[in-house]
Write a protein that holds these residues in place. Structure first.
Motif, PDB file in Angstrom:
ATOM      1  N   GLU A 167       0.704  -1.014  -0.040  1.00 32.79           N
ATOM      2  CA  GLU A 167      -0.017  -0.004  -0.055  1.00 32.79           C
ATOM      3  C   GLU A 167       1.016   1.174  -0.004  1.00 32.79           C
ATOM      4  O   GLU A 167       2.147   1.112   0.144  1.00 32.79           O
ATOM      5  CB  GLU A 167      -0.982  -0.034   1.202  1.00 32.79           C
ATOM      6  CG  GLU A 167      -0.201  -0.124   2.452  1.00 32.79           C
ATOM      7  CD  GLU A 167      -0.245   1.255   3.369  1.00 32.79           C
ATOM      8  OE1 GLU A 167      -1.106   1.924   3.578  1.00 32.79           O
ATOM      9  OE2 GLU A 167       1.043   1.681   3.653  1.00 32.79           O
ATOM     10  N   GLU A 224      -2.875  11.731   0.792  1.00 32.01           N
ATOM     11  CA  GLU A 224      -2.437  11.556   2.220  1.00 32.01           C
ATOM     12  C   GLU A 224      -2.381  13.041   2.545  1.00 32.01           C
ATOM     13  O   GLU A 224      -1.696  13.794   1.819  1.00 32.01           O
ATOM     14  CB  GLU A 224      -0.988  10.924   2.616  1.00 32.01           C
ATOM     15  CG  GLU A 224      -1.042   9.515   1.957  1.00 32.01           C
ATOM     16  CD  GLU A 224      -1.984   8.375   2.496  1.00 32.01           C
ATOM     17  OE1 GLU A 224      -2.476   8.591   3.287  1.00 32.01           O
ATOM     18  OE2 GLU A 224      -1.755   7.208   1.901  1.00 32.01           O
ATOM     19  N   ARG A 226     -11.385  -1.542   8.895  1.00 32.73           N
ATOM     20  CA  ARG A 226     -10.419  -1.621   7.751  1.00 32.73           C
ATOM     21  C   ARG A 226      -9.254  -2.563   8.160  1.00 32.73           C
ATOM     22  O   ARG A 226      -8.966  -2.762   9.426  1.00 32.73           O
ATOM     23  CB  ARG A 226      -9.699  -0.248   7.682  1.00 32.73           C
ATOM     24  CG  ARG A 226     -11.080   0.834   7.549  1.00 32.73           C
ATOM     25  CD  ARG A 226     -11.309   1.265   6.034  1.00 32.73           C
ATOM     26  NE  ARG A 226     -10.087   1.484   5.276  1.00 32.73           N
ATOM     27  CZ  ARG A 226      -9.578   1.264   4.301  1.00 32.73           C
ATOM     28  NH1 ARG A 226     -10.609   0.318   3.742  1.00 32.73           N
ATOM     29  NH2 ARG A 226      -8.517   1.494   3.453  1.00 32.73           N
ATOM     30  N   TYR A 276      -5.238   3.173  11.644  1.00 35.51           N
ATOM     31  CA  TYR A 276      -6.478   3.926  11.730  1.00 35.51           C
ATOM     32  C   TYR A 276      -6.741   4.520  13.185  1.00 35.51           C
ATOM     33  O   TYR A 276      -6.876   3.859  14.217  1.00 35.51           O
ATOM     34  CB  TYR A 276      -7.697   3.574  10.932  1.00 35.51           C
ATOM     35  CG  TYR A 276      -7.530   3.514   9.773  1.00 35.51           C
ATOM     36  CD1 TYR A 276      -7.482   4.620   8.676  1.00 35.51           C
ATOM     37  CD2 TYR A 276      -7.334   2.085   8.926  1.00 35.51           C
ATOM     38  CE1 TYR A 276      -7.142   4.354   7.467  1.00 35.51           C
ATOM     39  CE2 TYR A 276      -6.931   2.090   7.719  1.00 35.51           C
ATOM     40  CZ  TYR A 276      -6.663   2.996   6.864  1.00 35.51           C
ATOM     41  OH  TYR A 276      -6.630   3.036   5.564  1.00 35.51           O
TER      42      TYR A 276
HETATM   43  P1  HAM Z   1      -6.847  -0.599   1.346  1.00 34.10           P
HETATM   44  O1  HAM Z   1      -8.577  -0.547   1.725  1.00 34.10           O
HETATM   45  O2  HAM Z   1      -6.299  -1.658   1.769  1.00 34.10           O
HETATM   46  O3  HAM Z   1      -6.444   0.740   1.955  1.00 34.10           O
HETATM   47  O4  HAM Z   1      -6.852  -0.421  -0.285  1.00 34.10           O
HETATM   48  C1  HAM Z   1      -7.665   0.428  -0.981  1.00 34.10           C
HETATM   49  C2  HAM Z   1      -8.255   0.140  -2.290  1.00 34.10           C
HETATM   50  O5  HAM Z   1      -7.254  -0.688  -2.912  1.00 34.10           O
HETATM   51  C3  HAM Z   1      -9.269  -1.014  -2.084  1.00 34.10           C
HETATM   52  O6  HAM Z   1     -10.582  -0.283  -1.773  1.00 34.10           O
HETATM   53  C4  HAM Z   1      -9.339  -1.617  -3.474  1.00 34.10           C
HETATM   54  O7  HAM Z   1      -9.951  -1.007  -4.270  1.00 34.10           O
HETATM   55  C5  HAM Z   1      -7.834  -1.582  -3.765  1.00 34.10           C
HETATM   56  N1  HAM Z   1      -7.259  -2.940  -3.552  1.00 34.10           N
HETATM   57  C6  HAM Z   1      -6.630  -3.495  -2.413  1.00 34.10           C
HETATM   58  N2  HAM Z   1      -6.255  -4.642  -2.492  1.00 34.10           N
HETATM   59  C7  HAM Z   1      -6.332  -5.099  -3.793  1.00 34.10           C
HETATM   60  C8  HAM Z   1      -6.088  -5.969  -4.656  1.00 34.10           C
HETATM   61  N3  HAM Z   1      -5.357  -7.195  -4.172  1.00 34.10           N
HETATM   62  N4  HAM Z   1      -6.627  -6.269  -5.983  1.00 34.10           N
HETATM   63  C9  HAM Z   1      -7.145  -5.240  -6.421  1.00 34.10           C
HETATM   64  N5  HAM Z   1      -7.370  -4.057  -5.800  1.00 34.10           N
HETATM   65  C10 HAM Z   1      -7.120  -3.910  -4.276  1.00 34.10           C
HETATM   66  C11 HAM Z   1      -5.237   1.227   1.718  1.00 34.10           C
HETATM   67  O8  HAM Z   1      -4.222   0.430   1.088  1.00 34.10           O
HETATM   68  C12 HAM Z   1      -4.673   2.279   2.567  1.00 34.10           C
HETATM   69  N6  HAM Z   1      -3.404   2.649   2.276  1.00 34.10           N
HETATM   70  C13 HAM Z   1      -5.617   3.447   2.206  1.00 34.10           C
HETATM   71  C14 HAM Z   1      -5.121   4.794   2.805  1.00 34.10           C
HETATM   72  C15 HAM Z   1      -4.574   5.709   2.438  1.00 34.10           C
HETATM   73  N7  HAM Z   1      -5.611   4.857   4.226  1.00 34.10           N
HETATM   74  C16 HAM Z   1      -5.274   6.366   4.591  1.00 34.10           C
HETATM   75  N8  HAM Z   1      -4.432   6.662   3.535  1.00 34.10           N
END
Ligand code: HAM
Length: 427
Positions: free
Chosen positions: A88, A137, A264, A269
């Protein structure tokens, strides 16, 4: 060919893709809309390496999270250092922010990024091992309006992409004190049901009980129906913060549902968390999600700065757009297809194409043209608007036979007028 792409990855192709969401011009379209929206909201681009020291994600995303425990691509580099492909973007952005001492530059920082992320997921629809996120961010503001701004930006990106029927789910996981209180309340509630919990949830019971709320197991879900709500454990400050975020969303007309089961999958968080879902996507229906993470920067030995952000999945956004028949741009097509017949014509067309391209006209030359019919077929396949047929006779007369491919009408146009003609027609 014997070597194929690694499992659960995919190629993004200019044409010939087995599914339309793997076409590169659609990705460019989405990315340009994201960039424009990010700019309008005052977020500037940050690009970090796709791999980091493993330790960053253990500390940044959380040792007990599934992402770190089960889903990272981790390896030793040739210097025996443990490296992980980023699962991420948030941890990397915080690392870069601290490493370059950006906190000294201003008080509020707003970054966006677009790029590949890597998670070792079990094969299933909507989850890939290399996928692409767009994320933002905002660091330095603890104001509820900052939460509302990031939520609005994700909503606005979806709106500009033409997505419909989306749902925004919001929740608050409170501050550290609220979470500790809730952790205990949830464990107390789950203890009598412990033996009936899934194996995963049993493992989480001590380590990370809040994640049990996210369980997809039918038995767990049934047990959880009676679980207490995290919202009842919020400290007065966390509650005020959440109420204000809601008021602001109301003021800007963004509909939401409070979903007290959203916790989440990442450990960082605090307070507001949110997700936007699209029902057309099936089980993996989250287009994007995020929230506030006020303690993360300090836990990485940085200043105690509040922050909030989100990330969305480009694959999912594109799949939802296609499922909803959202307006998509046409595949870029040449305005003019030059069909030279003979060596002299080929040379002349090459020069002509170069001049036209320098003026910003999309021109293609058939360097292997032999027969008019085959050349016209290729021009039609490329969706070119015009095809200029130029043989030795045309060269001698300084003319081109210009065919409008849609109508098959043909006209003679002076060679030295061809580019201007295209430029006039470009609009
Ligand atoms: P996350 O919910 O793990 O958040 O990922 C965000 C989005 O990435 C998901 O809603 C989905 O659309 C996409 N996603 C995650 N994993 C996959 C996968 N294996 N294949 C396809 N799409 C995927 C984060 O990553 C946090 N860093 C968000 C964040 C930013 N929170 C605060 N700042």
């Amino acid at each position: 060919m014997s070597v194929q792409s690694p499992k659960v990855t995919f190629d993004i192709l200019p044409y010939g893709a087995d599914e339309p969401w793997k076409l590169s011009y659609l990705w460019q379209h989405i990315e340009s809309i994201i960039r424009e929206a990010a700019r309008d909201y005052g977020y500037s681009e940050i690009r970090t390496p796709i791999y980091e020291r493993t330790e960053l994600f253990c500390r940044g995303v959380g040792d007990a999270s599934d992402i770190v425990m089960k889903e990272m691509f981790t390896f030793l580099d040739r210097g025996e250092r443990s490296i992980s492909l980023r699962p991420e973007g948030t941890a990397s952005v915080m690392r870069a922010f601290l490493e370059h001492k950006l906190s000294q530059e201003r008080s509020v920082h707003k970054f966006f990024y677009i790029g590949p992320m890597f998670r070792y997921e079990r094969p299933q629809s909507g989850r890939y091992r290399q996928f692409h996120q767009f994320g933002v961010e905002a660091i330095g503001s603890g104001q509820p309006a900052q939460d509302a701004e990031t939520i609005d930006l994700l909503w606005e990106i979806c709106r500009r992409l033409g997505l419909q029927g989306l749902k925004l789910h919001i929740n608050s996981v409170g501050d550290a004190a609220s979470r500790q209180a809730y952790r205990e309340a949830l464990q107390d509630f789950l203890r009598p049901h412990y033996e009936n919990l899934s194996q995963d949830s049993k493992t989480r019971f001590e380590k990370n009980p809040l994640r049990i709320l996210d369980s997809k197991d039918a038995g767990d879900k049934k047990i959880l129906e009676g679980a207490p709500s995290i919202l009842t454990s919020l400290s007065p400050e966390a509650k005020d913060h959440f109420d204000e975020v809601r008021r602001l969303l109301d003021r800007i007309g963004i509909p939401y549902e409070i979903n007290d089961r959203i916790v989440r999958g990442l450990d960082y968080y605090t307070k507001t968390v949110f997700e936007i879902t699209a029902d057309v996507l099936g089980a993996q229906n989250a287009l994007g999600g995020g929230g506030r993470f006020d303690g993360l920067i300090a836990s990485l030995e940085g200043p105690d700065l509040p922050a909030v952000g989100f990330a969305g999945g480009i694959e999912r956004v594109l799949q939802a757009m296609l499922a909803q028949n959202a307006a998509l741009p046409p595949q870029p097509a040449p305005l003019l297809y030059l069909l030279p017949l003979g060596e002299e014509a080929r040379r002349a067309c090459f020069v002509l194409a170069t001049e036209a391209r320098r003026k910003g006209v999309f021109v293609e030359v058939d360097l292997h043209a032999k027969k008019v019919q085959a050349g016209l077929q290729t021009a039609s396949k490329l969706n070119a608007r015009y095809c200029a047929i130029i043989g030795s006779e045309e060269i001698a007369k300084g003319l081109a036979q210009l065919k409008t491919l849609a109508t098959r009408q043909q006209a003679e146009v002076p060679l030295n007028r061809l580019i201007d003609f295209c430029l006039e027609e470009k609009v």
